[in-house]
Each structure stands twice: as C-alpha cells, then as structure tokens.
Design a protein around this motif. Structure first.
Motif, PDB file in Angstrom:
ATOM      1  N   VAL A 341       0.861  -1.181   0.000  1.00 31.31           N
ATOM      2  CA  VAL A 341       0.000   0.000   0.000  1.00 31.31           C
ATOM      3  C   VAL A 341       0.899   1.233   0.000  1.00 31.31           C
ATOM      4  CG1 VAL A 341      -1.794   1.272   1.228  1.00 31.31           C
ATOM      5  CG2 VAL A 341      -1.819  -1.224   1.221  1.00 31.31           C
ATOM      6  N   PRO A 343       0.910   5.365   0.202  1.00 32.72           N
ATOM      7  CA  PRO A 343       0.120   6.588   0.442  1.00 32.72           C
ATOM      8  C   PRO A 343       0.408   7.625  -0.646  1.00 32.72           C
ATOM      9  CG  PRO A 343       1.952   6.458   1.974  1.00 32.72           C
ATOM     10  CD  PRO A 343       1.964   5.171   1.218  1.00 32.72           C
ATOM     11  N   SER A 362      -4.793   6.574  -1.581  1.00 33.80           N
ATOM     12  CA  SER A 362      -3.997   5.351  -1.396  1.00 33.80           C
ATOM     13  C   SER A 362      -3.884   4.622  -2.725  1.00 33.80           C
ATOM     14  CB  SER A 362      -4.613   4.424  -0.348  1.00 33.80           C
ATOM     15  OG  SER A 362      -4.701   5.076   0.904  1.00 33.80           O
ATOM     16  N   GLU A 385      -7.840   6.091   2.957  1.00 36.48           N
ATOM     17  CA  GLU A 385      -6.714   5.290   3.407  1.00 36.48           C
ATOM     18  C   GLU A 385      -7.157   3.835   3.573  1.00 36.48           C
ATOM     19  OE1 GLU A 385      -5.094   6.926   6.936  1.00 36.48           O
ATOM     20  OE2 GLU A 385      -4.443   8.815   5.989  1.00 36.48           O
TER      21      GLU A 385
END
Length: 642
Positions: A341, A343, A362, A385
């Motif tokens: 993942v 950001p 994200s 997120e």
C-alpha cells in the motif's frame, strides 16, 4: 471467619478412627483387667470356702481319734491352703484382692490358725466341746475373711458394670461420630457439589461452591469452581467467537467466489483486450477500489503499457498510456517487489500529483509475475486510506497470478495458431507437390510433345498427345477435388464412424464404385487430431484405389480395441508392393508419413490380379507429434469444393 481445615480427608478419617480405636482398646483393657481381678478373687473365695470344709474335717478327725499322721496330713493341707492364699496362683488365676480390711482379716485367720494348729497337733485327746468352739471361732474368722474379699469384689463388679455401660455409650458415640463425620466431611460436600451441578445443568454458569477445606473434597470443589468459571467465560465469549468465525468464513467464501469468478472469466476470454478489460472491472468490484489500471512491462522492464483500466480518469489514461519505469509510483517495481500500500501525497512536486489531484489517497501496487519474472503490475486506487491483511494480499497475488497465466495462455495460443498456419501451408505444399505438381509436370511434357508433333506435322502423334493431355487434365481436376474433400473432412471427438461413413459416401459419389463399412469391437474414442490423421491415410488409400486399382468394389473394415485397426480392401488388379514406382509409390510414402505422426504403422498386402489390402494399425495410446494438428484442421475447413 471460620478457619479452613488444611488436613486431608484421609488424615481426618485416620485421626477419628485412631481416637476411637484407642478409646476402645483402653476400655477393653480395663474390662479385661477387672474381669481378671474378679476371676482371681472368686478363686480365692472358693479356696477360703475349702478352708472351712478342711476345718470341719480336721475337727471330725480329732474327735474320731484318727491317728496323728492323718491329722498332721490334714494340718499340712490347711497350711498349704493358707500359703496359696498368701502367695496366689496366676496360672489358675487365684489371688486375693488385697486391701486393708482383707489384709486384717487374713492376718486374723492366720493368727487363729497358729493357735489352733498347736491344738490339733498336741498329744492326747481333745475335748469335743473345746474343739467345736475352736472350729466355730476359726470358721467365723474365715467367714469374715471371705466377706471382706466379697466386699472388695463387689467394687470390681460395679466397675465392670460401669465399663460395660461405658462400652455401650462408646459404641453409640462412635456411631454418632462416624455418622456426623461422614455427613460433615463426605455427604455435605457431595450435597453442595450435587446442588452446584444441578445449577450448572440449568445453564447457571455463575454458580460456585464454597471451599471450606483443603482436603480432597475441597480440591474437587475448587476444581468445580474453575470448571464453572471456564464454562462461563467460554459461554460468554462463544457468541462473539462464533460471529467472528462466521465472518471469517464468509470472507474466505467471498474471496474464493471472487477468485473462481475471475478465473472462469479469464479461462473464457479470447483476446487480450477482452481479458484485461474484464479483469480490471472484476478486480475493482472484488476489492471495492475506486479505479484500476492494468499495466504490462516490456522485456527490459523499462516501459509499462496500460492494457486496460476501469473508472480511471480519461486524462490520466491518455497521459499514462505508456509510462517510463520509475517516473511514478506506478511502474516502479523491482524484481523482488511485493504487494504493498502506497500513500499518495497531495503536494504538487510529488510524483503522484495527478493521482492526488484526482482525489486518490492510497495506491495498492500488485506485481504480476510469470515464473518469477516480473511482467506487469495491477494498480488499485482508493479515495481513502486503506490497509490490507494477509488474506487480502493473498487474494490479490492469486488474481495477479491467474492474469499472468491467462495472458501467457493467449500468447501461446497465438503462437500455436501461427505454427498451425505454417504447418498447414507446408502440408498443402506437400499435397500439391505429391499430386497436382507431378500431374502438371506430366502435362508440361505432353505439351512439349504436342508442339514437336505440330512442328513436324505428325497428325497421329498430335491426336495421341491430345488424348494424353485430356486424361492428364481430368486426373488433375480429380486430384484437386479429392484434395479439397480431404481438407473439408470433419471428425467427431466421440466416434470416428460417422466421419468414415461420410468419406466412403464421397468416394462412392466420385467414383461410382460400391463401398461397404464394417465396424466391430469396443475401444476408447480416438482423439480428434488422431482421427484427422487416420482419415487422411484412409483417403490416400482410397485415392490410390481410384487411380490405379481398377476395382469394382471397395470395403473398409474397422476393429476397435486396445489397438485400433483400419483395413481398406479392393478387388482390383493389385501390384507388387516391393517393385512400386511412380505415383503409387508417392501415395504409399504420404500414407506412411501421416501414420508416423501418430505412431501408427501401414501394412500393404497385394498381388497381381488379387486386389490390395492396406491396413493401418494404431498404437495403444495414439497421439500426434504436433499439438497444432487440430488447429490446422480448423483452418482447412474454410476451403470449398468447386
């Protein structure tokens, strides 16, 4: 607060039993001692009574004037009795229960005896009245002595009665103590445990049993309390655990269903565009992403091409259709990259500024690998997120692996089709070279002969050559038609019998010769590509019959079994298989080449005037040498018959 007993139940029972045993033994010992005293005193009373009898016997003997020795013997017996009373005899038992009174009366008896002893032993006659008075006085002393013993023994008798009463009271007390002890240490704790169990059976897991001791029942009660507490905690957390387990199972089911659905779609996709577009749509729905982009890498992993996208802004699609590696977070995978993942930052200088402007927060990057080689990536965009657990990462990796396998399958299928086209072209070239090309070469020779005959003005030679040309042209037309018939032949993957019947019908329609098909036995169906080769071999054998045999009847015998066998028989002119030349030799070569592709053998039996039998024998498990034979057949089916 009552003190808790620390002794075990066995210790308590041993203590109580030992106390009762000591009391019982003491009581029994005292009773035996009193009984012993009574028995010894009774024997002393008997002996004293015998002394009274001896006194009267002695008095009678003296009065009767018995000789002195006899009187002395009686006196000696009396002395012996006194000595026995004084010393006692434990073996009988016999002893005097001495006390002050008994001692005084016994001393009185001894003193009286000492006085009368001399009286009985002196010489001379004794006055009868005097002897009677002396005897009565002595017997009176003995009676007092006996009376004192009996008085003493009456005390022991009272003590014995008291002990008997105490023994009875002790037995009652022991029974009461045992009952109370059993109730206190066994029945009462068991009752509490039983009551607790009944409450526990009704579902009251908060029940507890008081633990007042540390004995065995105390330990059992403590264990019961621990069990109840454990059951209570399990019951209280059971619903939440079941709900959590159900949610986990449902999540796993949803992941498996999504994986199955995507896999089924990938298996049915026919083009890369259809596959990648459908995959991106389904992956976005599975992971609930806001947008998806599927990128493919070149061989050097320097540039990423966007194969498909879903819900991705069009301006970003146009701008990132071809993306240099490392220019953005997308397409920046290393050889050891894993699903992660990323950001998305919002400042303009960031490499992901386009994603930030589109509102994405994200990015989930999923590498696509094929046999440990990085061939692309799947980019999932979210407007919030996100975090991935192990199961979700495993699902994404599995989907990426299926995508890589499907794309590789499409690429392999394209290569197979290309190879099939090439092989079919080579097959057509061989067929044309082995049949029509030779016929055309023969016609070319005849044309040259015709030109020479015309130049030399040889009418007969011209007519003969024209006849040869006419025959050659008809043969060429028949070869072309037969070749097209071969290419249009269809097979049935379950049974070849229908295709064989169709082949014989076409042969009969082309030649006018009667045919017969006979099938016997049972065997496993032949693969489609093997059926194609079998049909081509049989068609070549029928073509040789048409061209060279001059037969009036043709039959095809099929034997099904572990090894299939096909035999084409005709009643034509026959030939010598060992001295074959020309076109028939070419036909035999073609049949054997086709048979070798499936590991089969061709056997020809023929003799002049006896017809010919061509037998094709398949191996137990026939397969083609090339995986594209069936594709070649599909391409051939597009041909048409003139």
């Amino acid at each position: 607060m009552p003190m808790k007993s620390t002794a075990s139940l066995s210790t308590k029972l041993v203590r109580i039993g030992a106390g009762l045993l000591i009391v019982a033994l003491t009581s029994i010992g005292l009773t035996l001692w009193v009984t012993w005293q009574l028995e010894g005193g009774a024997a002393a009373v008997n002996e004293a009574g015998r002394m009274r009898m001896q006194t009267w016997r002695l008095t009678s003997a003296v009065q009767a004037g018995l000789p002195a020795p006899e009187v002395a013997a009686l006196v000696a017996q009396f002395d012996q009795s006194l000595g026995l009373l004084r010393a006692g005899d434990p073996s009988r038992p016999l002893f005097v229960p001495w006390d002050d009174e008994v001692e005084r009366e016994f001393a009185n008896v001894e003193s009286l005896w000492q006085v009368q002893r001399g009286l009985w032993l002196r010489d001379g006659p004794l006055d009868a009245q005097q002897s009677m008075r002396a005897a009565e006085a002595f017997v009176a002393g003995i009676d007092r002595f006996v009376q004192s013993i009996e008085n003493h023994l009456s005390g022991f008798t009272a003590i014995l009665n008291l002990f008997q009463f105490l023994m009875m009271a002790l037995a009652i007390a022991a029974a009461v103590v045992m009952l109370y002890t059993g109730y206190l240490y066994v029945i009462n704790p068991l009752g509490h445990l039983r009551a607790g169990l009944r409450q526990l059976e009704t579902g009251d897991f908060a029940v507890r049993v008081n633990v007042d001791t540390h004995d065995e029942f105390g330990q059992v009660a403590a264990g019961f309390n621990r069990m109840a507490a454990t059951l209570q905690s399990l019951y209280e957390g059971l619903e939440s655990k079941v709900q959590a387990k159900t949610q986990r199972i449902e999540a796993q089911r949803a992941r498996l269903e999504a994986l199955y659905e995507v896999s089924a779609f990938l298996a049915g996709a026919n083009t890369i565009e259809e596959l990648s577009r459908g995959f991106s749509q389904r992956v976005r729905q599975v992971v609930k992403a806001d947008a998806v982009a599927v990128r493919w890498s070149d061989e050097a992993n320097q540039r990423y091409l966007m194969l498909a996208s879903d819900c991705f802004p069009q301006d970003m699609v146009d701008e990132e259709r071809s993306l240099l590696a490392g220019a953005c977070a997308c397409g920046a995978l290393k050889s050891d990259a894993r699903t992660r993942v990323i950001p998305i930052h919002t400042h303009d200088d960031a490499p992901m500024r386009h994603c930030a402007r589109a509102g994405y927060q994200s990015l989930v990057s999923v590498p696509v690998r094929l046999q440990h080689r990085l061939i692309g990536e799947i980019d999932l965009f979210f407007r919030s997120e996100v975090s991935l657990n192990v199961d979700e990462i495993g699902l994404l990796d599995a989907l990426a692996s299926h995508l890589a396998s499907s794309l590789e399958g499409l690429r392999a299928a394209a290569l197979e089709r290309e190879a099939a086209v090439g092989e079919e072209r080579a097959l057509i070239a061989r067929e044309l070279h082995d049949s029509i090309a030779q016929s055309l070469a023969f016609l070319k020779i005849q044309v040259q002969l015709l030109r020479t005959a015309v130049q030399k003005q040889q009418p007969q030679q011209v007519d003969a050559t024209l006849d040869e040309l006419d025959v050659g042209l008809r043969e060429s037309i028949n070869d072309v038609r037969e070749l097209l018939v071969h290419f249009r032949t269809r097979t049935n993957t379950d049974d070849i019998e229908a295709a064989l019947q169709e082949t014989l019908q076409k042969f009969q329609h082309q030649t006018g010769l009667p045919t017969r098909l006979q099938v016997e036995g049972d065997g496993l169906p032949l693969p489609a590509d093997v059926q194609v080769q079998v049909l081509h071999v049989l068609q070549e054998a029928l073509s040789n019959v048409r061209k060279h045999a001059g037969a009036s009847h043709v039959s095809l015998d099929v034997v099904k079994g572990a090894q299939w066998r096909f035999t084409v028989r005709d009643n034509g002119s026959g030939f010598d298989p060992h001295h074959t030349h020309g076109a028939s030799h070419v036909g035999m070569k073609i049949m054997r080449e086709r048979a070798q592709r499936i590991g089969a053998e061709v056997d020809v039996v023929s003799s002049a005037g006896q017809g010919t039998a061509v037998t094709l024998t398949l191996p137990p498990y026939p397969v083609t040498a090339s995986p594209v034979a069936t594709l070649g057949l599909n391409l051939n089916e597009t041909a048409t018959t003139p």
